[in-house]
Design an enzyme around this catalytic site. Structure first.
Site, PDB file in Angstrom:
ATOM      1  N   ARG A  70       0.884  -1.235   0.112  1.00 34.39           N
ATOM      2  CA  ARG A  70       0.031   0.098   0.166  1.00 34.39           C
ATOM      3  C   ARG A  70       0.957   1.088   0.061  1.00 34.39           C
ATOM      4  O   ARG A  70       2.026   1.225   0.562  1.00 34.39           O
ATOM      5  CB  ARG A  70      -1.082   0.009   1.140  1.00 34.39           C
ATOM      6  CG  ARG A  70      -1.858  -0.978   1.099  1.00 34.39           C
ATOM      7  CD  ARG A  70      -2.968  -0.708   2.390  1.00 34.39           C
ATOM      8  NE  ARG A  70      -2.406  -1.254   3.448  1.00 34.39           N
ATOM      9  CZ  ARG A  70      -1.837  -0.560   4.463  1.00 34.39           C
ATOM     10  NH1 ARG A  70      -1.673   0.851   4.370  1.00 34.39           N
ATOM     11  NH2 ARG A  70      -1.042  -0.725   5.608  1.00 34.39           N
ATOM     12  N   TYR A 211      -1.635  -3.362  -6.907  1.00 35.31           N
ATOM     13  CA  TYR A 211      -1.271  -4.110  -5.962  1.00 35.31           C
ATOM     14  C   TYR A 211      -2.513  -4.154  -4.675  1.00 35.31           C
ATOM     15  O   TYR A 211      -2.702  -2.826  -4.175  1.00 35.31           O
ATOM     16  CB  TYR A 211       0.148  -3.699  -5.205  1.00 35.31           C
ATOM     17  CG  TYR A 211       0.485  -4.783  -4.240  1.00 35.31           C
ATOM     18  CD1 TYR A 211       1.226  -6.122  -4.849  1.00 35.31           C
ATOM     19  CD2 TYR A 211       0.399  -4.870  -3.062  1.00 35.31           C
ATOM     20  CE1 TYR A 211       1.718  -6.969  -3.927  1.00 35.31           C
ATOM     21  CE2 TYR A 211       0.893  -5.962  -2.074  1.00 35.31           C
ATOM     22  CZ  TYR A 211       1.476  -6.987  -2.819  1.00 35.31           C
ATOM     23  OH  TYR A 211       1.984  -7.992  -1.822  1.00 35.31           O
ATOM     24  N   LYS A 220      -9.598  -1.682   1.919  1.00 31.37           N
ATOM     25  CA  LYS A 220      -9.111  -0.623   2.546  1.00 31.37           C
ATOM     26  C   LYS A 220     -10.123   0.458   2.103  1.00 31.37           C
ATOM     27  O   LYS A 220     -10.638   1.351   3.109  1.00 31.37           O
ATOM     28  CB  LYS A 220      -7.611  -0.314   2.628  1.00 31.37           C
ATOM     29  CG  LYS A 220      -6.860  -1.597   2.805  1.00 31.37           C
ATOM     30  CD  LYS A 220      -7.030  -2.196   4.174  1.00 31.37           C
ATOM     31  CE  LYS A 220      -6.335  -3.132   4.851  1.00 31.37           C
ATOM     32  NZ  LYS A 220      -6.529  -3.725   6.008  1.00 31.37           N
ATOM     33  N   HIS A 240     -10.751  -2.001  11.641  1.00 25.37           N
ATOM     34  CA  HIS A 240      -9.603  -2.902  11.095  1.00 25.37           C
ATOM     35  C   HIS A 240      -9.323  -3.855  12.088  1.00 25.37           C
ATOM     36  O   HIS A 240      -8.596  -3.994  12.945  1.00 25.37           O
ATOM     37  CB  HIS A 240      -8.364  -2.153  11.119  1.00 25.37           C
ATOM     38  CG  HIS A 240      -7.192  -2.764  10.175  1.00 25.37           C
ATOM     39  ND1 HIS A 240      -5.865  -2.229  10.401  1.00 25.37           N
ATOM     40  CD2 HIS A 240      -7.075  -3.683   9.467  1.00 25.37           C
ATOM     41  CE1 HIS A 240      -5.115  -3.014   9.868  1.00 25.37           C
ATOM     42  NE2 HIS A 240      -5.646  -3.941   9.052  1.00 25.37           N
ATOM     43  N   SER A 262      -1.358  -3.492  10.421  1.00 21.09           N
ATOM     44  CA  SER A 262      -0.809  -4.510   9.298  1.00 21.09           C
ATOM     45  C   SER A 262       0.321  -5.275   9.841  1.00 21.09           C
ATOM     46  O   SER A 262       1.346  -4.751  10.240  1.00 21.09           O
ATOM     47  CB  SER A 262      -0.811  -3.815   8.011  1.00 21.09           C
ATOM     48  OG  SER A 262      -1.854  -2.772   7.695  1.00 21.09           O
ATOM     49  N   CYS A 264       0.848  -7.566  11.718  1.00 21.91           N
ATOM     50  CA  CYS A 264       1.258  -7.706  13.390  1.00 21.91           C
ATOM     51  C   CYS A 264       0.369  -9.094  13.772  1.00 21.91           C
ATOM     52  O   CYS A 264       0.251  -9.275  14.978  1.00 21.91           O
ATOM     53  CB  CYS A 264       0.798  -6.630  14.148  1.00 21.91           C
ATOM     54  SG  CYS A 264       1.955  -5.237  13.983  1.00 21.91           S
ATOM     55  N   ASP A 287      -9.484  -9.382   9.167  1.00 22.78           N
ATOM     56  CA  ASP A 287      -8.949  -8.130   8.657  1.00 22.78           C
ATOM     57  C   ASP A 287      -9.882  -6.880   8.888  1.00 22.78           C
ATOM     58  O   ASP A 287      -9.647  -5.798   9.627  1.00 22.78           O
ATOM     59  CB  ASP A 287      -8.446  -8.097   7.139  1.00 22.78           C
ATOM     60  CG  ASP A 287      -7.506  -6.727   7.169  1.00 22.78           C
ATOM     61  OD1 ASP A 287      -6.750  -6.334   7.759  1.00 22.78           O
ATOM     62  OD2 ASP A 287      -7.759  -5.938   5.851  1.00 22.78           O
ATOM     63  N   ARG A 378       1.931 -11.893  -0.642  1.00 29.38           N
ATOM     64  CA  ARG A 378       0.561 -12.433   0.108  1.00 29.38           C
ATOM     65  C   ARG A 378       0.187 -13.419  -0.471  1.00 29.38           C
ATOM     66  O   ARG A 378       0.515 -13.827  -1.684  1.00 29.38           O
ATOM     67  CB  ARG A 378      -0.062 -11.019  -0.352  1.00 29.38           C
ATOM     68  CG  ARG A 378       0.249  -9.685   0.343  1.00 29.38           C
ATOM     69  CD  ARG A 378      -0.322  -9.489   1.717  1.00 29.38           C
ATOM     70  NE  ARG A 378       0.125  -8.278   2.364  1.00 29.38           N
ATOM     71  CZ  ARG A 378      -0.782  -7.676   3.192  1.00 29.38           C
ATOM     72  NH1 ARG A 378      -1.972  -8.210   3.566  1.00 29.38           N
ATOM     73  NH2 ARG A 378      -0.406  -6.489   3.799  1.00 29.38           N
TER      74      ARG A 378
HETATM   75  C1  OXD Z   1      -3.250  -4.488   5.556  1.00 26.18           C
HETATM   76  C2  OXD Z   1      -3.757  -5.653   4.603  1.00 26.18           C
HETATM   77  O1  OXD Z   1      -2.048  -3.772   5.003  1.00 26.18           O
HETATM   78  O2  OXD Z   1      -4.717  -5.993   5.526  1.00 26.18           O
HETATM   79  O3  OXD Z   1      -3.562  -4.086   6.511  1.00 26.18           O
HETATM   80  O4  OXD Z   1      -3.577  -5.752   3.664  1.00 26.18           O
HETATM   81 MN    MN Z   2      -5.332  -5.152   7.227  1.00 23.81          MN
END
Ligand code: OXD
Ligand code: MN
Length: 594
Positions: A70, A211, A220, A240, A262, A264, A287, A378
């Protein structure tokens, strides 16, 4: 569905976008398996999708090295007044941003097809779900949207001739002139990438990146940045957060929603298999949570997505066996390494293969200096394939939330688990949450940043107003409000080693939380919150040094006093939009710290 729909508003918007972007063709997506297969065949033919011999119907993609995460620096909340976007968002006046972006969109789909993707965030027809339509020139995005959202005919039926939808315009920003050879991963250079949101019109414009969160606009952009605006206006919450169900040995269910920045470990926690006997964990989402107060006065959560877009590196049969079992077939992998026998590999998955092709398409061996997979590589996986997906994960009514958890990556200061004294104190914990940065965003890794509610990159309005929204939700929920906890799985020893084993042993902290909700376990008061007393945390069967436990539970007054000026600086950002109730929480914490 080939041309047009019964919805005039949708037809008019598609025409307007096509007039601007000038694609060679327009294709309306029906969400069928045949459509997915056709898109993948096209991507294979272009050399973008590498089929994996070891995983049926699974493909590997390698992006351009500039398009791997991102782009928070290029993400905009565009409102008439900058005040409304607040201090945590990039801002440009809507007219100015639209002028710039119209210039970029002008003819940007030449030589390509524009796909029209009607999608539902949440089960089609749920009172908590919402409909969007993404226009994109990327077949990779079409395939990912098929997995991450509900796409196609049923959504068009739910939309009907007059229904409303969130328009999401996306282009990779790489028009193809006649005879021009396409890039393997076409995209625009970083200074031309824009991920723009116009919350006053519920509109999303994304340009230049193919991406993840930059391009899969349901995630998001819609489910967080636009949805937070809708939620504030309409009195609900878009967060989130992972959602999970924990069942105790007596069969009592607890539903947990947990916010972490993100990369974590949300996906790991969402699918965690408890190491304590008799407890069961089922995954509802990894998420995003959309939550509404329902007829019983409680907050009910749905997962608006239908897939997982998870970080691959570090995922293994040790850390997340349920994710590994989810990934056996029907998966899109992005920026992982390719093994010689036609499988994917990433750092932390298993022993390294003797040879592989790295995420940049180069030969790789364990002696290579660089990682084989990008740290933000990913997987895109259908949620229904997860062996521990909760049978009620698509319940249109959602699940009633008992517990909120906040947390982040902190190598020092923050203990393993703390319970808030009250709702306001819990909101203070969320508002001051901090974490060391990760590779999920383009930028430096390992810096400490305040990331309130893990929402800093995802909130679509002024953060001070968002804190107030949380306080107001607490007032409305009263005694039916979830209890709030803060955790840190990442505290390190002086030697830099993790003190807590994490993963399935995180169930020990969750069990304490459930018992707190039930009133069957005690706690001690500390200046930063309530914590387990010696013996309150179930450590049976866990081989952990006493000193490690002591260090994990330590509240170092010096370290916490050192946090205060940083919290004050953080709060100062929000000016007079910082709710007085949070300032009061800070004053009370200062007093408790002495
Ligand atoms: C993030 C995702 O970056 O969920 O938080 O992809
Ligand atoms: Mn996320």
């Amino acid at each position: 569905m080939t041309n047009g729909s019964r919805n005039d508003k949708l037809n008019a918007w598609v025409k307007e976008a096509a007039d601007l972007c000038r694609p060679d063709a327009i294709q309306w997506c029906d969400g069928s398996r045949a459509e997915y297969d056709r898109m993948m065949a096209l991507l294979k033919e272009r050399g973008m999708a590498v089929p994996l011999a070891k995983r049926p119907n699974s493909f590997l993609f390698r992006t351009d090295p500039s398009d791997v995460a991102r782009v928070e620096d290029r993400t905009y909340i565009s409102t008439r007044s900058q005040e409304d976007a607040g201090p945590t968002n990039n801002w440009v006046l809507p007219d100015d941003l639209k002028r710039t972006m119209r210039g970029l969109y002008d003819g940007c789909m030449k030589g390509r097809t524009m796909y029209v993707i009607p999608f539902s965030m949440g089960p089609v027809g749920s009172p908590i779900s919402k409909i969007g339509v993404e226009l994109t020139d990327s077949p990779y995005v079409v395939c990912n949207m098929h997995i991450m959202t509900r796409v196609g005919t049923s959504v068009m039926e739910a939309l009907g001739p007059t229904g409303g939808f969130i328009p999401c315009l996306h282009s990779i920003g790489a028009p193809l002139e006649k005879g021009q050879k396409d890039a393997l991963w076409p995209c625009a250079p970083i200074e031309k990438k824009y991920i723009s949101h116009f919350p006053e019109e519920n509109l999303i414009w994304s340009y230049g990146s193919g991406y993840g969160g930059n391009a899969l606009l349901g995630k998001k952009c819609f489910a967080l940045r636009i949805a937070t605006n809708m939620a504030r206006r309409e009195g609900w919450m878009a967060e989130h957060m992972l959602i999970m169900r924990l069942t105790n040995p007596e069969g009592k269910r607890f539903h947990i929603a947990a916010a972490f920045p993100s990369a974590c470990g949300k996906t790991n926690l969402a699918m965690m298999q408890p190491s304590i006997k008799g407890w069961k964990c089922e995954c509802i989402g990894d998420d995003i949570a959309w939550m509404k107060v329902r007829g019983d006065g409680r907050l009910h959560a749905i997962n608006p997505e239908s897939g997982f877009f998870g970080v691959a590196p570090g995922t293994s049969y040790d850390t997340n066996p349920m994710a590994m079992d989810t990934l056996k077939e029907n998966i899109i992998f992005t920026n992982c390494a390719l093994t010689d026998d036609g499988d994917v590999w990433w750092e932390g998955m298993a022993d390294a293969p003797p040879h592989a092709i790295d995420w940049k398409g180069r030969d790789w061996t364990p002696a290579s200096r660089e990682d084989a997979a990008h740290p933000n590589a990913r997987f895109t996986a259908p949620a229904a394939q997860c062996p521990v997906i909760c049978p009620d994960w698509e319940d249109p009514e959602g699940v009633p939330i008992d517990i909120f958890i906040f947390g982040g990556r902190r190598s020092s200061a923050v203990p393993l688990v703390t319970e808030a004294f009250s709702w306001d104190h819990g909101v203070f914990m969320g508002a001051t949450a901090a974490s060391e940065t990760t590779s999920a965003n383009i930028g430096a890794v390992g810096n400490l940043r305040r990331d309130p509610f893990a929402m800093k990159p995802f909130l679509g309005y002024h953060m001070g107003d968002y804190f107030q929204h949380w306080l107001a939700m607490g007032d409305r929920l009263g005694t039916k409000a979830p209890r709030i906890f803060y955790v840190n799985w990442f505290r390190k020893s002086a030697e830099g080693k993790f003190l807590w084993p994490g993963f399935s042993d995180n169930s020990r902290a969750l069990k304490w939380m459930c018992e707190r909700v039930d009133g069957t376990v005690g706690a001690r008061e500390t200046p930063i919150g309530l914590m387990p007393r010696d013996g309150d945390l179930d450590l049976s069967g866990l081989d952990i040094a006493k000193d490690n436990m002591k260090a994990l539970m330590d509240v170092d007054l010096k370290e916490w006093k050192a946090e205060v000026p940083d919290i004050e600086k953080h709060f100062a950002l929000f000016g007079d939009r910082l709710p007085a109730r949070l300032r009061k929480q800070l004053e009370e914490m200062k007093k408790r710290l002495g």
